[in-house]
Design a protein around this motif. Structure first.
Motif, short mmCIF file in Angstrom:
data_model
loop_
_atom_site.label_atom_id
_atom_site.label_comp_id
_atom_site.label_asym_id
_atom_site.label_seq_id
_atom_site.Cartn_x
_atom_site.Cartn_y
_atom_site.Cartn_z
N SER A 52 37.50 8.23 -8.01
CA SER A 52 37.72 7.94 -9.43
C SER A 52 36.39 7.90 -10.21
N LEU A 53 35.34 7.37 -9.58
CA LEU A 53 34.03 7.37 -10.24
C LEU A 53 33.54 8.81 -10.49
N TYR A 54 33.75 9.67 -9.51
CA TYR A 54 33.31 11.06 -9.65
C TYR A 54 34.06 11.74 -10.80
N ASP A 55 35.37 11.52 -10.86
CA ASP A 55 36.16 12.16 -11.92
C ASP A 55 35.80 11.61 -13.29
N ASP A 56 35.75 10.26 -13.42
CA ASP A 56 35.49 9.66 -14.73
C ASP A 56 34.08 9.96 -15.23
N LEU A 57 33.09 9.77 -14.37
CA LEU A 57 31.71 10.02 -14.80
C LEU A 57 31.45 11.52 -15.00
N GLY A 58 32.13 12.35 -14.19
CA GLY A 58 32.00 13.80 -14.41
C GLY A 58 32.56 14.22 -15.76
N GLN A 59 33.69 13.61 -16.13
CA GLN A 59 34.27 13.91 -17.44
C GLN A 59 33.36 13.43 -18.56
N VAL A 60 32.74 12.27 -18.39
CA VAL A 60 31.80 11.78 -19.41
C VAL A 60 30.61 12.73 -19.53
N MET A 61 30.09 13.16 -18.40
CA MET A 61 28.96 14.07 -18.43
C MET A 61 29.33 15.40 -19.09
N GLU A 62 30.51 15.89 -18.78
CA GLU A 62 30.96 17.16 -19.36
C GLU A 62 31.11 17.05 -20.87
N GLN A 63 31.72 15.96 -21.33
CA GLN A 63 31.90 15.79 -22.78
C GLN A 63 30.56 15.52 -23.49
N ALA A 64 29.62 14.95 -22.79
CA ALA A 64 28.32 14.68 -23.40
C ALA A 64 27.50 15.96 -23.59
N LEU A 65 27.72 16.95 -22.73
CA LEU A 65 26.93 18.18 -22.80
C LEU A 65 27.62 19.29 -23.60
N LEU A 66 28.91 19.09 -23.84
CA LEU A 66 29.64 20.11 -24.61
C LEU A 66 29.93 19.56 -26.01
N PHE A 67 29.34 20.16 -27.02
CA PHE A 67 29.59 19.78 -28.41
C PHE A 67 29.28 21.00 -29.29
N ASP A 68 29.92 21.03 -30.44
CA ASP A 68 29.71 22.16 -31.35
C ASP A 68 28.50 21.93 -32.24
N ARG A 69 28.11 22.99 -32.96
CA ARG A 69 26.89 22.93 -33.76
C ARG A 69 27.05 21.98 -34.95
N ALA A 70 28.26 21.90 -35.50
CA ALA A 70 28.49 21.02 -36.65
C ALA A 70 28.31 19.55 -36.26
N GLN A 71 28.75 19.23 -35.05
CA GLN A 71 28.62 17.83 -34.59
C GLN A 71 27.16 17.42 -34.42
N LEU A 72 26.32 18.42 -34.09
CA LEU A 72 24.91 18.13 -33.88
C LEU A 72 24.23 17.63 -35.15
N PHE A 73 24.69 18.14 -36.32
CA PHE A 73 24.08 17.74 -37.58
C PHE A 73 24.86 16.64 -38.30
N ASP A 74 25.92 16.13 -37.66
CA ASP A 74 26.72 15.05 -38.25
C ASP A 74 26.44 13.77 -37.46
N THR A 75 25.60 12.94 -38.04
CA THR A 75 25.17 11.72 -37.32
C THR A 75 26.34 10.79 -37.03
N ALA A 76 27.25 10.65 -37.97
CA ALA A 76 28.39 9.73 -37.79
C ALA A 76 29.26 10.17 -36.62
N ARG A 77 29.57 11.48 -36.56
CA ARG A 77 30.39 11.98 -35.46
C ARG A 77 29.65 11.86 -34.14
N LEU A 78 28.34 12.11 -34.18
CA LEU A 78 27.55 12.02 -32.94
C LEU A 78 27.53 10.58 -32.39
N LEU A 79 27.35 9.60 -33.28
CA LEU A 79 27.35 8.20 -32.84
C LEU A 79 28.73 7.76 -32.36
N SER A 80 29.78 8.24 -33.03
CA SER A 80 31.14 7.90 -32.60
C SER A 80 31.43 8.46 -31.21
N THR A 81 31.01 9.71 -30.98
CA THR A 81 31.22 10.31 -29.67
C THR A 81 30.42 9.56 -28.59
#
Length: 389
Positions: A52-81
């Motif tokens: 379960s640690l591998y699955d949950d932390l892997g999902q967190v890592m995957e979502q942390a490294l995958l983001f679109d260009r618009a989110q990169l320049f939107d501080t509010a969305r970046l902090l929320s994520t």
């Protein structure tokens, strides 16, 4: 001098000494046992929660490294994520951290029990003394800890060498395996190696725990003088106890003497014993012994009786029987009813004559008591014996 004092401490610690040491936070502890329990809990937790640690932390890592260009320049969305991913990661590792916290608290309690005291954490300036620190640096305890560390490192090294040697073929085959299978195989080998190392620590724990118990008992040893002093403090100073007993006896004697004027008759030995009898007709009971004593106390009873013009009768057998076999404020036994009734009747008639006039009643003579009752035997406590205030 300190060495001589230590040699004098040959007696085992008393329960009071152990309890006092426990209150100060001094309990047997084994660092090796704490380490063993923590490692066992950690490996067991990873073994059970690894998937379960591998699955949950892997999902967190995957979502942390995958983001679109618009989110990169939107501080509010970046902090929320970032906040969402942090919560997910904390929830994923929370059970493992809870298990490790429980192991950290339970490990010390396995040997010395759970002790919560502020005395153990109070600042002690003697610990920062350079000379004391230098002495501790070359103490026997430091040498023992060094020997344990060397033995533990050697044991872990031997276990690791044996494990690698027995699994060398699998280790060499890992580069030729697909990445997912190689990773799974590597994790399995690592977990097995850690489990074997932890199991090997049982030997260290089995040697350290008896040593810590022996050291703890040795440090709490007492000299015979310390044991005597502790018993003296626990039981009280004999001189103070004797003084308290004297005060209590004096109070009991004064309380008894205050009842002498209420007596109807005083039976004497004539000089060694004196017993004061009182009869309350309205209570329909037998006469009671309200005061009694020997020697000086008997003399004082006779003096009070003379001051209050109480009748006194010399009857040695009866006086001894009453003194030896009747408690204070207790009714006389059935065996003495007849003889005591004759004495009380004489005292009442004598009092009536003194108030209304008339002929004096004949004084009772040759009073007899049942055989053995005028002899010293198991008797009830007297004011000289009874310390009750």
């Amino acid at each position: 001098m300190a060495e001589t004092s230590r040699e004098d401490k040959t007696e085992a610690a008393t329960p009071r000494r152990i309890e006092k040491a426990r209150e100060e936070g001094q309990v047997p502890r084994s660092r090796e046992m704490n380490t063993f329990v923590m490692l066992l809990a950690g490996i067991g937790g990873l073994w059970l929660m690894g998937g379960s640690l591998y699955d949950d932390l892997g999902q967190v890592m995957e979502q942390a490294l995958l983001f679109d260009r618009a989110q990169l320049f939107d501080t509010a969305r970046l902090l929320s994520t970032l906040w969402t991913l942090s919560q997910t990661a904390l929830l994923a590792v929370a059970p493992f951290f809870a298990l490790m916290t429980f192991a950290a608290l339970a490990a010390p309690a396995l040997l010395g029990g759970l002790v919560i005291t502020l005395k153990a954490v109070r600042p002690q300036f003697s610990r920062v003394n350079p000379m004391s620190g230098l002495a501790r640096l070359f103490s026997v305890q430091v040498l023992v800890e060094l020997a344990k560390a060397i033995a533990k490192a050697s044991l872990i090294g031997i276990v690791t060498y044996c494990f690698v040697r027995s699994h060398i073929a699998q280790l060499l085959n890992l580069p030729h395996m697909p990445a997912p299978k190689a990773l799974a195989a590597m994790l399995g080998l690592t977990a097995s190696a850690c489990a074997m190392c932890v199991a090997a620590l049982i030997i260290v724990v089995g040697m350290d725990v008896p040593y810590q118990l022996w050291t703890y008992a040795k440090n709490l040893r007492m000299s015979k003088e310390e044991q005597r002093q502790e018993h003296k403090n626990a039981d009280g100073d004999p001189h103070i106890k004797a003084r308290i007993r004297q005060v209590q006896q004096a109070r009991a004697r004064r309380r008894m003497m205050s009842k002498v004027p209420k007596a109807d008759v005083i039976v004497t030995n004539p000089s060694h014993f004196a017993v004061a009898l009182a009869y309350q007709k309205e209570k329909n009971g037998a006469p009671r012994v309200v005061a009694k004593g020997a020697d000086d106390v008997a003399l004082r009873i006779r003096e009070i009786a003379a001051e209050h013009h109480l009748p006194m009768l010399e009857a040695p057998p009866l006086a001894r029987a009453l003194y030896f076999h009747v408690d204070l404020d207790r009714e006389i036994p059935i065996e003495l009813y007849t003889v005591v009734a004759e004495v009380v009747a004489w005292a009442i008639r004598l009092k009536r004559v003194s108030e209304h006039g008339g002929d004096l009643p004949p004084t009772p003579v040759n009073l007899t008591v049942p055989p053995g009752m005028d002899q010293r035997g198991p008797r009830n406590p007297t004011p000289e014996d009874d310390p009750t205030p």
